[in-house]
Design a protein around this motif. Structure first.
Motif, short mmCIF file in Angstrom:
data_model
loop_
_atom_site.label_atom_id
_atom_site.label_comp_id
_atom_site.label_asym_id
_atom_site.label_seq_id
_atom_site.Cartn_x
_atom_site.Cartn_y
_atom_site.Cartn_z
N CYS A 89 0.83 -1.21 0.00
CA CYS A 89 0.00 0.00 0.00
C CYS A 89 0.86 1.25 0.00
CB CYS A 89 -0.93 0.01 1.21
SG CYS A 89 -1.92 1.53 1.31
N TYR A 90 0.68 2.07 -1.04
CA TYR A 90 1.39 3.34 -1.16
C TYR A 90 0.44 4.50 -0.89
CZ TYR A 90 5.01 0.70 -3.62
OH TYR A 90 5.99 -0.19 -3.95
N GLU A 91 0.99 5.54 -0.30
CA GLU A 91 0.20 6.75 -0.05
C GLU A 91 0.22 7.67 -1.27
OE1 GLU A 91 1.46 8.80 3.49
OE2 GLU A 91 1.42 6.97 4.69
N VAL A 92 -0.88 8.39 -1.44
CA VAL A 92 -0.95 9.46 -2.45
C VAL A 92 -1.60 10.67 -1.79
CG1 VAL A 92 -1.14 7.93 -4.46
CG2 VAL A 92 -3.22 8.69 -3.29
N THR A 120 -8.92 6.75 5.67
CA THR A 120 -8.91 7.60 4.48
C THR A 120 -9.33 6.77 3.27
OG1 THR A 120 -6.60 7.14 3.90
CG2 THR A 120 -7.00 8.98 5.43
N LEU A 121 -9.56 7.45 2.16
CA LEU A 121 -10.03 6.75 0.97
C LEU A 121 -8.91 5.90 0.35
CD1 LEU A 121 -12.18 9.62 -0.56
CD2 LEU A 121 -13.03 7.39 0.22
N ILE A 122 -9.29 4.73 -0.11
CA ILE A 122 -8.35 3.78 -0.71
C ILE A 122 -8.99 3.13 -1.93
CG2 ILE A 122 -7.37 3.19 1.54
CD1 ILE A 122 -9.23 0.42 0.03
N PHE A 123 -8.16 2.60 -2.81
CA PHE A 123 -8.62 1.65 -3.82
C PHE A 123 -7.51 0.64 -4.08
CE2 PHE A 123 -7.00 5.29 -6.35
CZ PHE A 123 -6.06 4.67 -7.14
N MET A 130 -0.08 -4.83 -12.38
CA MET A 130 0.89 -4.19 -11.48
C MET A 130 2.06 -5.14 -11.19
SD MET A 130 -0.47 -1.21 -11.00
CE MET A 130 0.07 -0.46 -9.47
N GLN A 131 2.51 -5.82 -12.24
CA GLN A 131 3.67 -6.69 -12.11
C GLN A 131 3.41 -7.82 -11.10
OE1 GLN A 131 7.40 -5.31 -12.93
NE2 GLN A 131 6.27 -4.49 -14.65
N GLY A 132 2.16 -8.25 -11.01
CA GLY A 132 1.84 -9.38 -10.13
C GLY A 132 1.64 -8.99 -8.68
N VAL A 133 1.66 -7.70 -8.39
CA VAL A 133 1.56 -7.24 -6.99
C VAL A 133 0.21 -6.55 -6.78
CG1 VAL A 133 2.55 -5.76 -5.21
CG2 VAL A 133 4.06 -6.97 -6.83
N LEU A 134 -0.66 -7.13 -5.96
CA LEU A 134 -1.90 -6.45 -5.60
C LEU A 134 -1.52 -5.16 -4.87
CD1 LEU A 134 -5.00 -6.32 -5.30
CD2 LEU A 134 -4.77 -7.70 -3.23
N THR A 135 -1.96 -4.04 -5.42
CA THR A 135 -1.48 -2.74 -4.94
C THR A 135 -2.64 -1.90 -4.43
OG1 THR A 135 0.32 -2.84 -6.55
CG2 THR A 135 -0.14 -0.69 -5.57
N GLU A 136 -2.52 -1.48 -3.18
CA GLU A 136 -3.51 -0.58 -2.59
C GLU A 136 -2.94 0.83 -2.65
OE1 GLU A 136 -4.43 -1.48 1.51
OE2 GLU A 136 -5.78 0.23 1.72
N ILE A 137 -3.80 1.76 -2.98
CA ILE A 137 -3.43 3.17 -3.00
C ILE A 137 -4.30 3.85 -1.95
CG2 ILE A 137 -3.38 5.28 -4.41
CD1 ILE A 137 -1.39 3.13 -5.37
N MET A 138 -3.68 4.57 -1.03
CA MET A 138 -4.46 5.24 0.03
C MET A 138 -4.10 6.71 0.12
SD MET A 138 -2.72 4.17 3.73
CE MET A 138 -3.24 5.61 4.66
N GLU A 139 -5.10 7.51 0.42
CA GLU A 139 -4.84 8.93 0.62
C GLU A 139 -4.14 9.09 1.98
OE1 GLU A 139 -7.68 11.81 -1.28
OE2 GLU A 139 -7.92 12.43 0.79
N THR A 140 -3.09 9.88 1.99
CA THR A 140 -2.34 10.10 3.23
C THR A 140 -3.26 10.72 4.29
OG1 THR A 140 -0.38 10.56 1.92
CG2 THR A 140 -0.32 11.26 4.21
#
Lengths: 145, 145
Positions: A89-92, A120-123, A130-140
């Motif tokens: 999970c990366y922050e944006v 916070t909001l995530i998807f 994503m190169q085989g990696v389930l990736t979560e994006i979350m608002e900081t």
């Protein structure tokens, strides 16, 4: 888009209680938050802090246990009975801009942004894009350090 | 033992060149190190920096591509053709003390400590003893921030 902080890595487990004992007694974690249910996502979660560089806040471990009726984590645990690495999970700074960015790159965003474990909001973005990696994006979180 | 910094997460890929383009162009990574071979471990690796909290050094992504003859990563990629999360790596102050600790806990340490991708001693612990997570333990580099 600019790469954000790696907020946490998600680790599926058949038992958060057992995992807490593992991270505390074997790995030596000193800060383990209280587990809580995230019923909209069908999971119970528990955050384990890791120390960052120079005393900063490090990337967390998010322990994930399926609640009854959660098919996707249950299916993951069928293939990985001891548990295993589930997502990153990366922050944006702004979730809707991030969603538009990934979609413009042809990446499959899984559903609309919704409230995640940090409030916070995530998807999620499809691992096959994503190169085989389930990736979560979350608002900081606004109160973040 | 006290939990150390999450130095990196290892992500297997069929092509480091493609992964570099992905992390640069899609994820927006601004600091991608030069790839290099680690022949003793049968892999080519490449570190991608992520930003830590408050401007600190964050957890890195270690891209891992098998060199010819590497059976374990090749087998991982057979099961996960697009790549995927392979291991996590925590820092410790002293590698031999850490090895003795994990062994005292009944965890299977895979081989003797050897020089890893950051030039310090590392070992891996069997994922079945680590909640399904292949875990690398590395001695903190002396010049680390």
């Amino acid at each position: 888009m600019k790469l954000g902080r790696l907020n946490h890595i998600g680790v599926a487990t058949p038992s958060i209680a057992d995992s807490i004992a593992f991270y505390r007694d074997v790995m030596g974690a000193t800060k383990i938050h209280d587990p809580f249910d995230l019923p909209d996502q069908g999971v119970k979660v528990c955050f384990v802090d890791t120390p960052g560089a120079g005393g900063s806040e490090g990337t967390q471990i998010e322990l994930i246990e399926p609640l009854p009726g959660n098919a996707s984590i249950a299916s993951f645990l069928e293939k990985n009975p001891a548990g295993g690495q589930h997502h990153v999970c990366y922050e944006v700074p702004e979730i809707h801009a991030a969603k538009a960015w990934f979609e413009s790159q042809g990446k499959r965003v899984l559903g609309e942004p919704r409230i995640g474990a940090h409030g916070t909001l995530i998807f999620f973005v499809h691992p096959r894009d994503m190169q085989g990696v389930l990736t979560e994006i979350m608002e900081t979180p606004r109160e973040a350090h």
